[in-house]
Scaffold this active site. Structure first.
Site, PDB file in Angstrom:
ATOM      1  N   ASP A  91     -17.334 -11.765   9.273  1.00  0.00           N
ATOM      2  CA  ASP A  91     -18.694 -11.523   8.809  1.00  0.00           C
ATOM      3  C   ASP A  91     -18.814 -12.209   7.442  1.00  0.00           C
ATOM      4  O   ASP A  91     -17.824 -12.364   6.753  1.00  0.00           O
ATOM      5  CB  ASP A  91     -18.816 -10.005   8.642  1.00  0.00           C
ATOM      6  CG  ASP A  91     -20.242  -9.531   8.640  1.00  0.00           C
ATOM      7  OD1 ASP A  91     -21.137 -10.369   8.687  1.00  0.00           O
ATOM      8  OD2 ASP A  91     -20.438  -8.306   8.582  1.00  0.00           O
TER       9      ASP A  91
ATOM     10  N   ASP B 220     -17.476  -4.996   9.536  1.00  0.00           N
ATOM     11  CA  ASP B 220     -17.516  -3.660   8.947  1.00  0.00           C
ATOM     12  C   ASP B 220     -18.813  -2.902   9.231  1.00  0.00           C
ATOM     13  O   ASP B 220     -18.917  -1.725   8.982  1.00  0.00           O
ATOM     14  CB  ASP B 220     -17.288  -3.728   7.439  1.00  0.00           C
ATOM     15  CG  ASP B 220     -18.256  -4.682   6.763  1.00  0.00           C
ATOM     16  OD1 ASP B 220     -19.155  -5.205   7.453  1.00  0.00           O
ATOM     17  OD2 ASP B 220     -18.118  -4.904   5.548  1.00  0.00           O
TER      18      ASP B 220
ATOM     19  N   ASP C 200     -21.730  -4.651  14.044  1.00  0.00           N
ATOM     20  CA  ASP C 200     -20.584  -5.452  14.469  1.00  0.00           C
ATOM     21  C   ASP C 200     -19.821  -4.816  15.627  1.00  0.00           C
ATOM     22  O   ASP C 200     -18.992  -5.481  16.259  1.00  0.00           O
ATOM     23  CB  ASP C 200     -19.612  -5.657  13.296  1.00  0.00           C
ATOM     24  CG  ASP C 200     -20.260  -6.412  12.149  1.00  0.00           C
ATOM     25  OD1 ASP C 200     -21.087  -7.298  12.438  1.00  0.00           O
ATOM     26  OD2 ASP C 200     -19.944  -6.126  10.988  1.00  0.00           O
TER      27      ASP C 200
END
Ligand code: ADP
Ligand code: MG
Length: 336
Positions: A26, A224, A228
């Site tokens: 990410d 996180d 996701d």
């Protein structure tokens, strides 16, 4: 169990982690400090900087996005009292909307701006900020673009070393983000990340992983956020940050307790050292038994008159176990 700040939910994950060749991350949370900071407030109409920020902060009070935290902190730093918003709504992967003092206000990406009937202007200004690695958000007031806000994520001091270690592990790094291509490319270039998949809606993140897998890649995904979770589940190995949301940790196979990607490098090294150790143990146990059992059975007696007393044989057998355990315990001292 926990090893070097890494929590494995299942034993297979350790084995699969060794075969992974692509690590998807990410944009925020991982490699950067994970504490994005408000760096730009740019009015595009008669509204002042402070007014823009006050409206933006009013909306972000209801959001849990890292961008919201940056805007609220930025407003506080400048001593700005945020208005309060009603009819607040968070639009996943796009931004936030609400009503402030009777005005319809929205803050988010271009898709959000357009959904509010506002047109983009000064596109080159936004693009220049993105090229510096800033995440640009548009503030729309009553269907008109009123200003831009830019947030940047400082790079962690330890990041270049972490990237090098991940590359040394033979991993190719891919950034997966809902942010713009320009911003993602700027950040990726600065970090030394190999590839970028940008402007992805949260629900498309799992599909992006599927596409990499269809190209024959063995994918680990580190994330996180709540958004996701499906992508973490789709990857061969899902890696959650201990600093992130519970949902992410629940759908992941591995949790990096301190949210530090170097944990992956350590986990792979430890996994390799463990397999090596098991091979050594099997080898020595085999040699030991191949030699000891025939002697105990009296193979040397006809030639040399040597017999093994059962007591010594039993002691030798125990010693074999002790040596295997002693070798395994060396793993505690493995430099990983
Ligand atoms: P990622 O998690 O990959 O960073 P998101 O899908 O959460 O991306 O968001 C994509 C984009 O939508 C952001 O870059 C931002 O422009 C906009 N956005 C999302 N949430 C917010 C928010 N709370 N406030 C302002 N903009 C937001
Ligand atoms: Mg996110």
């Amino acid at each position: 169990g926990a090893t070097a700040g890494v929590l494995f939910k299942n034993a297979e994950a350790i084995e699969i982690l060794r075969s992974v060749d692509t690590l998807v991350v990410d944009k925020t949370g991982t490699l950067t400090v994970g504490k994005p900071k408000l760096v730009t407030v740019k009015p595009l109409t008669e509204l002042s900087e402070n007014e823009i920020l006050s409206l933006a902060a009013a909306l972000e009070r209801g959001s849990e996005h890292p961008l919201a935290a940056a805007i609220l902190a930025g407003a506080e730093e400048r001593g700005i009292d945020a208005h309060s918003a009603s009819e607040f709504q968070s639009v996943t992967g796009k931004g936030v909307v609400g009503s402030v003092n009777g005005r319809k206000v929205g803050l988010g990406n271009r898709a959000l701006l357009e959904s509010l009937g506002a047109a983009e202007s000064n596109a080159d200004v936004a693009e220049a900020l993105r090229a510096e690695g800033q995440t640009v958000m548009y503030l729309a007031v009553d269907g008109k673009l009123a200003g831009l806000l830019g947030v940047a994520d400082p790079i962690k001091e330890t990041t270049p070393e972490a990237i090098r270690a991940l590359h040394d592990e033979g991993l190719s790094l891919v950034m997966l983000t809902g942010d713009s291509k320009t911003t993602a490319l700027a950040v990726a270039k600065r970090l030394g990340i190999d590839d970028v998949i940008a402007e992805v809606l949260p629900e498309q993140k799992a599909d992006a992983i599927k596409k990499l897998q269809a190209q024959g890649k063995k994918v680990a995904m580190a994330g996180d956020g709540i958004n996701d979770a499906p992508a973490l589940a789709q990857a061969e190995v899902g890696i959650a940050m201990g600093t992130g949301t519970d949902v992410a940790m629940e759908s992941a196979d591995i949790t990096l307790v301190k949210g530090d990607l170097r944990g992956i490098v350590r986990a792979r090294r430890l996994s390799r050292a463990t397999i090596r150790n098991i091979r050594q143990n099997l080898f020595w146990a085999f040699v030991y038994n191949a030699a000891g059992v025939p002697v105990a059975a009296g193979i040397l007696y006809p030639f040399f008159g040597i017999l093994l007393s059962p007591m010594i044989a039993a002691a030798a057998m125990s010693f074999s176990s002790v040596s295997v355990i002693a070798n395994a315990l060396r793993l505690r001292m493995a430099r990983i």
